[in-house]
Design a protein around this motif. Structure first.
Motif, PDB file in Angstrom:
ATOM      1  N   SER A 182       0.785  -1.240   0.000  1.00  0.00           N
ATOM      2  CA  SER A 182       0.000   0.000   0.000  1.00  0.00           C
ATOM      3  C   SER A 182       0.809   1.278   0.000  1.00  0.00           C
ATOM      4  N   LEU A 183       2.006   1.241   0.578  1.00  0.00           N
ATOM      5  CA  LEU A 183       2.791   2.463   0.702  1.00  0.00           C
ATOM      6  C   LEU A 183       3.754   2.631  -0.463  1.00  0.00           C
ATOM      7  N   PRO A 184       4.190   3.873  -0.746  1.00  0.00           N
ATOM      8  CA  PRO A 184       5.210   4.086  -1.782  1.00  0.00           C
ATOM      9  C   PRO A 184       6.482   3.323  -1.429  1.00  0.00           C
ATOM     10  N   SER A 185       7.230   2.917  -2.468  1.00  0.00           N
ATOM     11  CA  SER A 185       8.409   2.075  -2.244  1.00  0.00           C
ATOM     12  C   SER A 185       9.520   2.774  -1.472  1.00  0.00           C
ATOM     13  N   ARG A 186       9.420   4.102  -1.339  1.00  0.00           N
ATOM     14  CA  ARG A 186      10.446   4.831  -0.588  1.00  0.00           C
ATOM     15  C   ARG A 186      10.352   4.582   0.910  1.00  0.00           C
ATOM     16  N   TYR A 187       9.241   3.985   1.371  1.00  0.00           N
ATOM     17  CA  TYR A 187       9.009   3.816   2.801  1.00  0.00           C
ATOM     18  C   TYR A 187       9.874   2.740   3.456  1.00  0.00           C
ATOM     19  N   LYS A 188      10.400   3.061   4.643  1.00  0.00           N
ATOM     20  CA  LYS A 188      11.088   2.077   5.485  1.00  0.00           C
ATOM     21  C   LYS A 188      10.067   1.640   6.527  1.00  0.00           C
ATOM     22  N   ILE A 189       9.904   0.340   6.640  1.00  0.00           N
ATOM     23  CA  ILE A 189       8.866  -0.204   7.513  1.00  0.00           C
ATOM     24  C   ILE A 189       9.487  -1.028   8.634  1.00  0.00           C
ATOM     25  N   ASP A 190       9.194  -0.666   9.863  1.00  0.00           N
ATOM     26  CA  ASP A 190       9.618  -1.469  11.016  1.00  0.00           C
ATOM     27  C   ASP A 190       8.364  -2.017  11.691  1.00  0.00           C
ATOM     28  N   ILE A 191       8.400  -3.287  12.050  1.00  0.00           N
ATOM     29  CA  ILE A 191       7.261  -3.916  12.735  1.00  0.00           C
ATOM     30  C   ILE A 191       7.771  -4.456  14.062  1.00  0.00           C
ATOM     31  N   ARG A 192       7.023  -4.259  15.120  1.00  0.00           N
ATOM     32  CA  ARG A 192       7.435  -4.858  16.389  1.00  0.00           C
ATOM     33  C   ARG A 192       6.220  -5.200  17.241  1.00  0.00           C
ATOM     34  N   VAL A 193       6.445  -6.102  18.197  1.00  0.00           N
ATOM     35  CA  VAL A 193       5.383  -6.380  19.162  1.00  0.00           C
ATOM     36  C   VAL A 193       5.517  -5.386  20.303  1.00  0.00           C
ATOM     37  N   ALA A 194       4.389  -5.047  20.916  1.00  0.00           N
ATOM     38  CA  ALA A 194       4.409  -4.091  22.024  1.00  0.00           C
ATOM     39  C   ALA A 194       5.290  -4.637  23.130  1.00  0.00           C
ATOM     40  N   PRO A 195       6.171  -3.802  23.689  1.00  0.00           N
ATOM     41  CA  PRO A 195       7.062  -4.274  24.753  1.00  0.00           C
ATOM     42  C   PRO A 195       6.268  -4.937  25.876  1.00  0.00           C
ATOM     43  N   GLY A 196       6.727  -6.087  26.284  1.00  0.00           N
ATOM     44  CA  GLY A 196       6.065  -6.803  27.376  1.00  0.00           C
ATOM     45  C   GLY A 196       4.891  -7.645  26.953  1.00  0.00           C
TER      46      GLY A 196
END
Lengths: 165, 349
Positions: free
Chosen positions: A111-125
């Motif tokens: 969905s996002l433009p290819s220029r995007y850097k994407i980080d995914i994480r689980v909520a701490p704890g």
């Protein structure tokens, strides 16, 4: 897919009433409107003309209803082409966290433009093997290899497919 | 010659288009140089492309596409020291060996054995051994026999996670591997009988990296190496290899210095040029060049940023490699944007 449900009685929250946007929002890559938090949240939870929620792989309710993803889950800086999504798996040892994380990444990549850097994480704890999970979800090479696995792609596509409401 | 004093810039010579997916790796043919340097690139489109610079027009074109062999991403490629063979490591679990027949390449052998994706392949200095590594956590050493035969000589276990890259030492038969387990391992056969063992592990306690190590590169003399990581640093290491050359046994590698604060996204590739410029390619789409500051310091050598080329590509840079040519400072880069670029480092006019 999974034989027994891991989380049999999820807490379901009321769906937030959709804020009506005064300007016409659009997903056009050539738009000069900067992408903001709400737009990315919308990308994750619905598209412009369809109600297309990312389904929690185990339940027919959407991830928003289970509070796995909320607006606060999204940190975005359009100027820097950066987005970080933090999600909260429903059960501490949720084995589906990898699939959810991968699905969120795939949805954003599509969905996002290819220029995007994407980080995914689980909520701490929120997860027993949080560091290991975050590392795997953000290793680009591992993600690429996983997305060449037809079984995993099928699971992700099921997760991203529209709910028939 | 102090490079820091010259006003240098990295100029884009040409953009090589053709791959239909991200490009993971580039490799310069070690023997071809002027007037016709040759470059190989490999991609998520399951192919390897061979690019050649025309001696007449000076422009680069795609000479051949190596396809219909790998069924998944080709992650890395490496030329044999003779320049006649090219190895390709693939997510399909196999490593292809290709022979340059002049107007085309033929796949003369396929190395099988890894349980899942092969990430990297490297030839030793004499071309008598190949090494491969995989997500299956192992490193394999293959012996190059005659008649297109390749035999598995050793399966090396030790890493506890996905192995990202293998690299033979430039002058000795010592093998290095780096991994998702945050360590670098050194493998050596003391009796030269092909029985390789892990003789050293560079982990956090040895001043090593705190996250996945993506690449290793040696200087020309082989007494220093640079490694790059998801921990956003480059680390320089050194060893007293004269000790090894004189047969006094294994000379351990020690940490020399850490370059931190220069990168804010994962560093996927690093390469040490023959004239001592270290290039890095990172997830922020930039190429950075570093040189030894040559200042005497109680803390040992330090490295300075020579230049930063922002937006060298439109997406992550996966590979940077200096050309072996002594005549010019050419650098090749590969990116998620599907492009290969050739750059020239020169003085600003």
């Amino acid at each position: 897919m999974v034989s027994g449900l891991i989380n049999e009685n999820p807490t379901v929250y009321e769906r937030k009433e959709r804020r009506v946007r005064t300007d016409s929002s659009n997903n056009d890559e050539y738009s000069v409107e900067p992408i903001d938090q709400l737009e990315i949240f919308d990308i994750l939870l619905l598209q412009l003309h369809h109600i297309r929620d990312i389904r929690d792989p185990e339940h027919p309710y959407s991830l928003e209803q289970l509070k796995v993803l909320t607006e606060d889950s999204v940190e975005v800086d359009d100027g820097k082409s950066y987005v970080r999504v933090t999600f909260t798996p429903t059960v501490e040892h949720c084995s589906m966290a990898t699939i959810i994380g991968l699905s969120v990444r795939v949805k954003l990549m599509r969905s996002l433009p290819s220029r995007y850097k994407i980080d995914i994480r689980v909520a701490p704890g929120s997860h027993a093997t949080e560091a290991a999970l975050n590392k795997q979800l953000n290793d680009k090479e591992r993600v690429a290899a996983a997305l060449e696995n037809p079984n995993l792609v099928e699971m992700v596509d099921e997760c991203l497919s529209p709910s028939f409401e | 010659m102090d490079l820091m004093e010259k006003n240098l810039e990295l100029l884009e010579v040409q953009k090589l288009e053709g791959h239909n997916d991200r490009v993971w790796n580039v490799a310069w043919n070690p023997v071809s140089s002027s007037p016709s340097p040759i470059l190989a690139s490999c991609s998520g489109d399951n192919t390897v492309r061979i690019w050649e610079q025309s001696s007449l027009s000076r422009s680069w074109t795609c000479k051949t596409v190596l396809e219909e062999t790998h069924t998944r991403t080709v992650r890395s490629c490496s030329w044999s020291p003779s320049g006649k063979l090219l190895a390709s490591a693939s997510f399909d679990g196999t490593t292809g060996i290709w022979e340059d027949l002049g107007d085309e390449f033929e796949c003369i052998s396929t190395l099988e054995g890894h349980e899942n994706e092969v990430k990297s392949v490297s030839w030793n200095a004499s071309g008598s051994y190949l090494a491969t590594c995989s997500r299956d956590k192992s490193v394999w050493i293959w012996e190059v026999l005659g008649g297109n035969e390749y035999d598995c000589a050793s399966v090396l276990n030790g890493h506890t996670q996905d192995v990202k890259m293998v690299q033979w030492h430039p002058t000795m038969d010592v093998l290095f591997s780096c991994s998702y387990d945050n360590t670098i391992k050194v493998w050596w056969s003391e009796d030269d009988d092909g029985d390789y063992q892990c003789v050293q592990t560079l982990d956090e306690s040895s001043n090593g990296h705190s996250s996945t190590v993506w690449a290793i590169s040696f200087n020309a003399t082989g007494d220093k190496m640079v490694t790059c990581s998801d921990d956003l640093t480059l680390k320089i290491w050194m060893a007293d290899i004269s000790m090894m050359h004189s047969g006094e046994g294994y000379a351990p590698w020690t940490h020399l210095c850490t370059l931190s604060g220069y990168h804010d996204r994962t560093i996927f590739s690093t390469h040490w040029s023959s004239d001592d410029i270290i290039a890095s390619g990172a997830g922020d789409d930039a190429i950075r060049l570093f040189v030894d500051s040559k200042h005497d310091s109680v803390n040992g050598p330090s490295y300075n940023l020579l230049l930063k080329k922002e937006k060298a590509h439109e997406m992550d840079i996966n590979s940077v490699q200096w050309s072996p040519s002594k005549e010019n400072r050419l650098l090749a880069s590969a990116s998620d944007d599907g492009m290969v670029k050739i750059w020239q480092l020169e003085t600003k006019s």
